[in-house]
Design a protein around this motif. Structure first.
Motif, mmCIF file in Angstrom:
data_model
loop_
_atom_site.group_PDB
_atom_site.id
_atom_site.type_symbol
_atom_site.label_atom_id
_atom_site.label_comp_id
_atom_site.label_asym_id
_atom_site.label_seq_id
_atom_site.Cartn_x
_atom_site.Cartn_y
_atom_site.Cartn_z
ATOM 1 N N ILE A 78 0.800 -1.089 -0.075
ATOM 2 C CA ILE A 78 0.060 -0.040 -0.058
ATOM 3 C C ILE A 78 0.903 1.345 -0.265
ATOM 4 N N PHE A 79 1.900 1.321 0.938
ATOM 5 C CA PHE A 79 2.923 2.594 0.998
ATOM 6 C C PHE A 79 3.696 2.776 -0.324
ATOM 7 N N LEU A 80 4.245 1.417 -0.911
ATOM 8 C CA LEU A 80 5.038 1.496 -2.232
ATOM 9 C C LEU A 80 4.213 1.875 -3.422
ATOM 10 N N THR A 81 2.962 1.653 -3.200
ATOM 11 C CA THR A 81 2.197 2.021 -4.604
ATOM 12 C C THR A 81 1.268 3.404 -4.419
ATOM 13 N N GLY A 82 1.185 3.814 -3.198
ATOM 14 C CA GLY A 82 0.507 5.132 -2.774
ATOM 15 C C GLY A 82 -0.865 4.666 -2.882
ATOM 16 N N ALA A 83 -1.080 3.549 -2.663
ATOM 17 C CA ALA A 83 -2.591 2.889 -2.647
ATOM 18 C C ALA A 83 -3.290 3.043 -4.018
ATOM 19 N N ILE A 84 -2.754 3.104 -4.952
ATOM 20 C CA ILE A 84 -3.180 3.678 -6.252
ATOM 21 C C ILE A 84 -4.400 2.323 -6.709
ATOM 22 N N HIS A 85 -3.729 1.231 -6.392
ATOM 23 C CA HIS A 85 -4.710 0.030 -6.883
ATOM 24 C C HIS A 85 -5.723 -0.281 -5.944
ATOM 25 N N LEU A 86 -5.591 0.180 -4.604
ATOM 26 C CA LEU A 86 -6.655 0.065 -3.570
ATOM 27 C C LEU A 86 -7.720 0.992 -3.850
ATOM 28 N N ASP A 87 -7.202 2.145 -4.212
ATOM 29 C CA ASP A 87 -8.245 3.005 -4.601
ATOM 30 C C ASP A 87 -9.381 2.644 -5.896
ATOM 31 N N GLY A 88 -8.686 2.054 -6.845
ATOM 32 C CA GLY A 88 -9.398 1.616 -8.059
ATOM 33 C C GLY A 88 -10.339 0.415 -7.687
ATOM 34 N N PHE A 89 -9.865 -0.618 -6.768
ATOM 35 C CA PHE A 89 -10.562 -1.576 -5.803
ATOM 36 C C PHE A 89 -11.798 -1.025 -5.319
ATOM 37 N N MET A 90 -11.494 0.288 -4.456
ATOM 38 C CA MET A 90 -12.878 0.659 -3.880
ATOM 39 C C MET A 90 -13.779 1.331 -4.639
ATOM 40 N N ASP A 91 -13.334 2.208 -5.992
ATOM 41 C CA ASP A 91 -14.387 2.661 -6.732
ATOM 42 C C ASP A 91 -14.949 1.423 -7.644
ATOM 43 N N THR A 92 -14.299 0.439 -7.776
ATOM 44 C CA THR A 92 -14.977 -0.713 -8.684
ATOM 45 C C THR A 92 -16.005 -1.382 -7.769
ATOM 46 N N CYS A 93 -15.546 -1.470 -6.602
ATOM 47 C CA CYS A 93 -16.548 -2.162 -5.557
ATOM 48 C C CYS A 93 -17.845 -1.412 -5.398
ATOM 49 N N ASP A 94 -17.706 0.000 -5.315
ATOM 50 C CA ASP A 94 -18.784 0.702 -5.208
ATOM 51 C C ASP A 94 -19.631 0.518 -6.534
ATOM 52 N N ALA A 95 -18.971 0.613 -7.677
ATOM 53 C CA ALA A 95 -19.982 0.404 -8.992
ATOM 54 C C ALA A 95 -20.534 -0.721 -9.077
ATOM 55 N N LEU A 96 -19.720 -1.797 -8.611
ATOM 56 C CA LEU A 96 -20.571 -3.047 -8.630
ATOM 57 C C LEU A 96 -21.579 -3.417 -7.563
ATOM 58 N N ALA A 97 -21.467 -2.651 -6.207
ATOM 59 C CA ALA A 97 -22.681 -2.836 -5.484
ATOM 60 C C ALA A 97 -23.780 -1.980 -5.554
ATOM 61 N N SER A 98 -23.670 -1.042 -6.624
ATOM 62 C CA SER A 98 -24.974 -0.364 -6.986
ATOM 63 C C SER A 98 -25.814 -1.059 -7.884
ATOM 64 N N HIS A 99 -25.615 -2.173 -8.478
ATOM 65 C CA HIS A 99 -26.267 -2.839 -9.377
ATOM 66 C C HIS A 99 -27.019 -2.293 -10.446
ATOM 67 N N ALA A 100 -26.461 -1.170 -10.807
ATOM 68 C CA ALA A 100 -27.196 -0.413 -11.838
ATOM 69 C C ALA A 100 -26.766 -0.737 -13.155
#
Length: 263
Positions: A78-100
């Motif tokens: 997380i520290f070495l990448t600046g959480a850049i991939h974790l940010d994408g993970f969170m955004d994608t989870c938000d979108a998937l959870a919407s079921h829109a």
């Protein structure tokens, strides 16, 4: 050669927090940028192995608490990448959870605000990663001898494998949007060279893990390939292709299932 070096610098300055010299952001310098994306995973693997070295050889007193080493093991990527991939993970989870519908999901991923499902998914992910890190320590530590550190470094190559597979996805998967960073990286890259380079690198990584880790390495290889196939169908069904956020999502998921397979 100079273009390749500039692409390497751009890859590390984009996908990691490691200090890098300034390189002009243009299409020529980005030509081989995706080829060097998996190299960030090599650096993470080296840091994780060094952390293990500190725990077992010199600073055992600092790591005397059972949970301390797994906690740092979780934080290193997380520290070495600046959480850049974790940010994408969170955004994608938000979108998937919407079921829109598809367009709404893409809109949610672009929203800079953080939704409740993103926070919940991140908390669950980190908890799962921490628990498996504790199990890793319980099963494999302590270690002694250089050969053992080579063994663990080959196991930690999961961080390079996840990024190599993500690069491969950019080369062969449909891209959902005509704009954005992923589209920029894809259009600027030497697509055919990047594809051949990534396949060769993946073959080398898989061969190394299987030769050194045996059945455990084979399990990791099979699980990551299954995750890669699932990523294709999931992204195409929900978003019409991959995006920069889904790429980060895949890196995180691939690393988690790889750690699970290793255990």
């Amino acid at each position: 050669m100079l273009t390749a070096i500039k692409s390497l610098v751009l890859a590390f300055s984009t996908f990691s927090r490691l200090p890098m010299p300034h390189v002009e952001w243009n299409k020529r310098n980005m030509r081989y940028m995706l080829c060097f994306f998996p190299f960030v995973g090599f650096v993470i693997a080296a840091f994780e192995t060094f952390l293990l070295f500190l725990r077992t050889e010199h600073f055992g007193i600092f790591f005397h608490k059972y949970e301390v080493y797994p906690f740092f093991f979780m934080l290193v990527p997380i520290f070495l990448t600046g959480a850049i991939h974790l940010d994408g993970f969170m955004d994608t989870c938000d979108a998937l959870a919407s079921h829109a519908d598809r367009e709404k999901k893409l809109e949610i991923m672009k929203d800079p605000h953080c939704g409740a499902f993103a926070v919940i998914a991140c908390a669950v992910y980190l908890l799962c990663f921490l628990v498996m890190s504790i199990e890793l320590v319980d099963r494999f530590c302590p270690v002694t001898g250089l050969s053992h550190y080579g063994y663990y470094f080959s196991l930690f190559l999961i961080f390079a494998v996840s990024r190599a597979l993500s690069t491969l996805a950019v080369c062969i998967f449909p891209i959902a949007k005509d704009s954005g960073l992923l589209r920029t990286f894809s259009d600027a890259s030497a697509r055919r060279f990047t594809l051949i380079w990534t396949i060769c690198l993946l073959t080398l990584l898989y061969a190394t893990m299987i030769l050194i880790n045996g059945l455990r390495g084979l399990k990791i290889c099979l699980v990551t390939l299954c995750a890669f196939a699932w990523y294709f169908f999931m992204s195409r069904r929900n978003f019409g292709g991959i995006t920069g956020d889904t790429a980060g999502y895949f890196v995180q998921v691939c690393e988690l299932v790889s750690l699970f397979a290793a255990l």
